[in-house]
Scaffold this motif. Structure first.
Motif, PDB file in Angstrom:
ATOM      1  N   ALA A  42       0.813  -1.210   0.000  1.00  0.00           N
ATOM      2  CA  ALA A  42       0.000   0.000   0.000  1.00  0.00           C
ATOM      3  C   ALA A  42       0.851   1.266   0.000  1.00  0.00           C
ATOM      4  CB  ALA A  42      -0.946  -0.011   1.203  1.00  0.00           C
ATOM      5  N   ARG A  43       1.974   1.264   0.717  1.00  0.00           N
ATOM      6  CA  ARG A  43       2.796   2.466   0.811  1.00  0.00           C
ATOM      7  C   ARG A  43       3.449   2.831  -0.513  1.00  0.00           C
ATOM      8  NH1 ARG A  43       2.148   6.123   4.320  1.00  0.00           N
ATOM      9  NH2 ARG A  43       4.297   6.776   3.994  1.00  0.00           N
ATOM     10  N   ALA A  44       3.613   1.865  -1.415  1.00  0.00           N
ATOM     11  CA  ALA A  44       4.280   2.128  -2.693  1.00  0.00           C
ATOM     12  C   ALA A  44       3.322   2.630  -3.763  1.00  0.00           C
ATOM     13  CB  ALA A  44       4.992   0.870  -3.183  1.00  0.00           C
ATOM     14  N   LEU A  45       2.022   2.496  -3.534  1.00  0.00           N
ATOM     15  CA  LEU A  45       1.043   2.925  -4.529  1.00  0.00           C
ATOM     16  C   LEU A  45       0.908   4.442  -4.505  1.00  0.00           C
ATOM     17  CD1 LEU A  45      -1.078   2.145  -6.635  1.00  0.00           C
ATOM     18  CD2 LEU A  45      -2.729   1.875  -4.771  1.00  0.00           C
ATOM     19  N   ASP A  46       1.148   5.085  -5.648  1.00  0.00           N
ATOM     20  CA  ASP A  46       1.089   6.547  -5.742  1.00  0.00           C
ATOM     21  C   ASP A  46      -0.296   7.054  -6.097  1.00  0.00           C
ATOM     22  OD1 ASP A  46       3.850   6.710  -5.251  1.00  0.00           O
ATOM     23  OD2 ASP A  46       4.300   6.442  -7.384  1.00  0.00           O
ATOM     24  N   SER A  47      -0.949   6.414  -7.064  1.00  0.00           N
ATOM     25  CA  SER A  47      -2.246   6.913  -7.508  1.00  0.00           C
ATOM     26  C   SER A  47      -3.019   5.835  -8.247  1.00  0.00           C
ATOM     27  CB  SER A  47      -2.075   8.144  -8.421  1.00  0.00           C
ATOM     28  OG  SER A  47      -1.433   7.771  -9.630  1.00  0.00           O
ATOM     29  N   ILE A  48      -4.336   6.057  -8.321  1.00  0.00           N
ATOM     30  CA  ILE A  48      -5.251   5.226  -9.103  1.00  0.00           C
ATOM     31  C   ILE A  48      -6.002   6.163 -10.048  1.00  0.00           C
ATOM     32  CG2 ILE A  48      -7.193   3.619  -9.049  1.00  0.00           C
ATOM     33  CD1 ILE A  48      -6.474   3.096  -6.098  1.00  0.00           C
ATOM     34  N   ARG A  49      -6.074   5.794 -11.303  1.00  0.00           N
ATOM     35  CA  ARG A  49      -6.795   6.620 -12.277  1.00  0.00           C
ATOM     36  C   ARG A  49      -7.822   5.768 -13.008  1.00  0.00           C
ATOM     37  NH1 ARG A  49      -5.598  11.472 -15.119  1.00  0.00           N
ATOM     38  NH2 ARG A  49      -6.596  11.634 -17.167  1.00  0.00           N
ATOM     39  N   TYR A  50      -9.052   6.279 -13.070  1.00  0.00           N
ATOM     40  CA  TYR A  50     -10.101   5.657 -13.867  1.00  0.00           C
ATOM     41  C   TYR A  50     -10.561   6.670 -14.902  1.00  0.00           C
ATOM     42  CZ  TYR A  50     -14.726   4.145 -15.309  1.00  0.00           C
ATOM     43  OH  TYR A  50     -15.809   3.807 -16.077  1.00  0.00           O
ATOM     44  N   GLU A  51     -10.756   6.218 -16.143  1.00  0.00           N
ATOM     45  CA  GLU A  51     -11.205   7.133 -17.187  1.00  0.00           C
ATOM     46  C   GLU A  51     -12.086   6.408 -18.187  1.00  0.00           C
ATOM     47  OE1 GLU A  51      -8.019   8.290 -20.049  1.00  0.00           O
ATOM     48  OE2 GLU A  51      -6.733   7.130 -18.692  1.00  0.00           O
ATOM     49  N   ASP A  52     -12.993   7.190 -18.780  1.00  0.00           N
ATOM     50  CA  ASP A  52     -13.784   6.682 -19.897  1.00  0.00           C
ATOM     51  C   ASP A  52     -13.663   7.694 -21.034  1.00  0.00           C
ATOM     52  OD1 ASP A  52     -15.509   8.764 -19.195  1.00  0.00           O
ATOM     53  OD2 ASP A  52     -16.847   7.460 -18.064  1.00  0.00           O
ATOM     54  N   ASP A  53     -14.613   7.710 -21.967  1.00  0.00           N
ATOM     55  CA  ASP A  53     -14.462   8.584 -23.123  1.00  0.00           C
ATOM     56  C   ASP A  53     -14.721  10.053 -22.823  1.00  0.00           C
ATOM     57  OD1 ASP A  53     -17.106   8.190 -22.604  1.00  0.00           O
ATOM     58  OD2 ASP A  53     -17.731   7.988 -24.703  1.00  0.00           O
ATOM     59  N   SER A  54     -15.288  10.390 -21.648  1.00  0.00           N
ATOM     60  CA  SER A  54     -15.628  11.783 -21.390  1.00  0.00           C
ATOM     61  C   SER A  54     -15.048  12.344 -20.100  1.00  0.00           C
ATOM     62  CB  SER A  54     -17.155  11.952 -21.357  1.00  0.00           C
ATOM     63  OG  SER A  54     -17.711  11.171 -20.303  1.00  0.00           O
ATOM     64  N   ARG A  55     -14.605  11.517 -19.172  1.00  0.00           N
ATOM     65  CA  ARG A  55     -14.145  12.030 -17.884  1.00  0.00           C
ATOM     66  C   ARG A  55     -13.072  11.140 -17.292  1.00  0.00           C
ATOM     67  NH1 ARG A  55     -17.261   9.352 -13.668  1.00  0.00           N
ATOM     68  NH2 ARG A  55     -18.530   7.737 -14.660  1.00  0.00           N
ATOM     69  N   PHE A  56     -12.444  11.633 -16.216  1.00  0.00           N
ATOM     70  CA  PHE A  56     -11.430  10.842 -15.524  1.00  0.00           C
ATOM     71  C   PHE A  56     -11.474  11.158 -14.033  1.00  0.00           C
ATOM     72  CE2 PHE A  56      -9.323  14.791 -16.761  1.00  0.00           C
ATOM     73  CZ  PHE A  56      -8.661  15.167 -15.593  1.00  0.00           C
ATOM     74  N   VAL A  57     -10.965  10.215 -13.262  1.00  0.00           N
ATOM     75  CA  VAL A  57     -10.898  10.337 -11.800  1.00  0.00           C
ATOM     76  C   VAL A  57      -9.522   9.873 -11.359  1.00  0.00           C
ATOM     77  CG1 VAL A  57     -11.821   9.552  -9.598  1.00  0.00           C
ATOM     78  CG2 VAL A  57     -13.363   9.882 -11.530  1.00  0.00           C
ATOM     79  N   ALA A 162     -11.466  -4.615 -27.259  1.00  0.00           N
ATOM     80  CA  ALA A 162     -10.727  -4.169 -28.443  1.00  0.00           C
ATOM     81  C   ALA A 162     -10.838  -2.664 -28.649  1.00  0.00           C
ATOM     82  CB  ALA A 162     -11.230  -4.913 -29.682  1.00  0.00           C
ATOM     83  N   THR A 163     -11.999  -2.099 -28.364  1.00  0.00           N
ATOM     84  CA  THR A 163     -12.218  -0.671 -28.644  1.00  0.00           C
ATOM     85  C   THR A 163     -12.700   0.106 -27.424  1.00  0.00           C
ATOM     86  OG1 THR A 163     -14.483  -1.157 -29.387  1.00  0.00           O
ATOM     87  CG2 THR A 163     -12.741  -1.137 -31.065  1.00  0.00           C
ATOM     88  N   SER A 164     -12.584  -0.451 -26.257  1.00  0.00           N
ATOM     89  CA  SER A 164     -13.115   0.215 -25.060  1.00  0.00           C
ATOM     90  C   SER A 164     -12.317   1.479 -24.725  1.00  0.00           C
ATOM     91  CB  SER A 164     -13.062  -0.741 -23.863  1.00  0.00           C
ATOM     92  OG  SER A 164     -13.461  -0.065 -22.680  1.00  0.00           O
ATOM     93  N   PRO A 165     -13.014   2.598 -24.449  1.00  0.00           N
ATOM     94  CA  PRO A 165     -12.306   3.821 -24.042  1.00  0.00           C
ATOM     95  C   PRO A 165     -11.997   3.854 -22.552  1.00  0.00           C
ATOM     96  CG  PRO A 165     -14.648   4.262 -24.203  1.00  0.00           C
ATOM     97  CD  PRO A 165     -14.461   2.821 -24.604  1.00  0.00           C
ATOM     98  N   ARG A 166     -12.480   2.872 -21.813  1.00  0.00           N
ATOM     99  CA  ARG A 166     -12.298   2.861 -20.363  1.00  0.00           C
ATOM    100  C   ARG A 166     -10.930   2.284 -20.007  1.00  0.00           C
ATOM    101  NH1 ARG A 166     -16.835  -0.702 -18.212  1.00  0.00           N
ATOM    102  NH2 ARG A 166     -16.278   0.181 -16.177  1.00  0.00           N
ATOM    103  N   LYS A 167     -10.266   2.952 -19.075  1.00  0.00           N
ATOM    104  CA  LYS A 167      -8.943   2.498 -18.658  1.00  0.00           C
ATOM    105  C   LYS A 167      -8.797   2.622 -17.140  1.00  0.00           C
ATOM    106  CE  LYS A 167      -6.498   3.634 -22.962  1.00  0.00           C
ATOM    107  NZ  LYS A 167      -6.308   2.210 -23.341  1.00  0.00           N
TER     108      LYS A 167
END
Length: 362
Positions: A42-57, A162-167
């Protein structure tokens, strides 16, 4: 009891404490059938990012203190829209305009319109709450329900990878680990996860993404204060250039009793009821860290300072800005837009700070 027996019992107790500490520090063990996707403490984790075709967190550690988490909410630029038939219209917030060689030429001159991309507003950085803290630890290490290995192109197309914009991106020690995300056909069930590093596909647990997908309502700390009623014994109220000090007694859940500092034997019911409404104010929208208010700095309506044994505990400042009233406290990362009905509180603040409460009639 002999000295040797005492020494033996002490050694056993110490060993038990060491064992308990080791178990407490150990990462949670994987469930039946689970596989580790990213093995990171847990101490080594810097960030988590979730994104789709219109927004990100982004859920990330504060640069000045890794124990504090923040949530960054942002939108991506709208997709450009092209087409001669729709010149001058808007598509998903993107205004299209015909561009020609001379003024007055464009679509009418046979040239196709060029979409004008509307830039999104700057992302907001907000304090993370306890749900975000727990979510962060669930990704370190990140586990999946099942490993599916490498899938061929046809199968990737079938499951939507194959074509998902979510990451989903985990950053560990400055290095980003990027994964593509796709939901099963129909949108229900466990999501698919594909590593962009080695192409391996996994079934991610169904409880891992909902908090990220609804970060604004689930991961943001929306509190105005971290202290509670009863954690202060004095209140100072300021409005319109006047200031009045009160002694405060009582604790949650009831409203605290306020009595003027110069007349502690005479509780002020009007001030008590007014402060109770101030204490129960709720933000309907949170502005980000260092985000300016629309229309510039607001005009202060009133301020309440909380003290205990003469030391500051916290404060709330309410000001009128463009579109309504806003509050800022010792805990908020920026301004918070308040619900309707604050006008009455702002008007009554002058009566509360009068030398003698207008409600008391004395």
């Amino acid at each position: 009891m002999k000295v040797r027996d005492l020494a033996l019992q002490g050694a056993l107790a110490a060993a038990a404490l060491i064992a308990a500490f080791v178990v407490w520090q150990r990462e949670p063990s994987a469930g039946p059938g689970e596989v580790t996707v990213v093995d990171v403490p847990a101490r080594a984790l810097d960030s988590i990012r979730y994104e789709d075709d219109s927004r990100f967190v982004d859920v990330f550690r504060d640069a000045s203190g890794r124990d504090r988490l923040w949530v960054r909410l942002g939108y991506k630029a709208s997709r450009a829209a092209f087409g001669g038939a729709n010149a001058g219209a808007t598509d998903a917030g993107v205004a299209t305009a015909a561009v020609g060689t001379d003024a007055g030429t464009g679509a009418a001159g046979g040239q196709p319109p060029v979409a004008v991309r509307e830039e999104p507003p700057p992302p907001r950085e907000l304090r993370a709450n306890e749900v975000a803290d727990k979510l962060f630890s669930r990704f370190a290490p990140m586990r999946a329900m099942r490993a599916l290995g490498e899938l061929d192109a046809k199968k990737l197309e079938e499951v939507g990878l194959a074509t998902s914009p979510r990451k989903l991106t985990l950053t560990v020690g400055g290095k980003a680990r990027v994964f593509a995300l796709a939901s099963p056909p129909g949108g229900w069930g466990t999501p698919y996860l594909r590593s962009e590093e080695d192409g391996r596909v996994y079934l991610l647990g169904p409880a891992m993404l909902p908090d990220l997908e609804n970060a604004n309502s689930r991961l943001v700390d929306r509190r105005l204060h971290t202290f509670d009623l009863g954690d202060f014994d004095a209140v100072t109220i300021s409005a319109g250039g006047a200031t009045r000090a009160f002694r405060a007694t009582g604790k949650a859940p009831g409203p605290v009793v306020l009595a003027p500092e110069d007349a502690p034997e005479r509780p002020d019911d009007f001030a008590r009821n007014w402060h109770d409404r101030v204490w129960r104010m709720m933000p309907v929208d949170l502005l980000g860290r260092d985000e300016p208010l629309p229309g510039g700095e607001p005009q202060e309506a009133f301020r309440v300072d909380y003290l205990r044994a003469g030391r500051a505990v916290g404060h709330v400042m309410v000001a009128k800005g463009e579109g309504g009233f806003y509050a800022r406290t010792e805990h908020t990362s920026g301004w918070a837009r308040l619900h309707a009905g604050i006008d009455a509180l702002a008007e009554e603040a002058a009566r509360v700070t009068a030398p003698v409460s207008a409600a008391s009639g004395k």
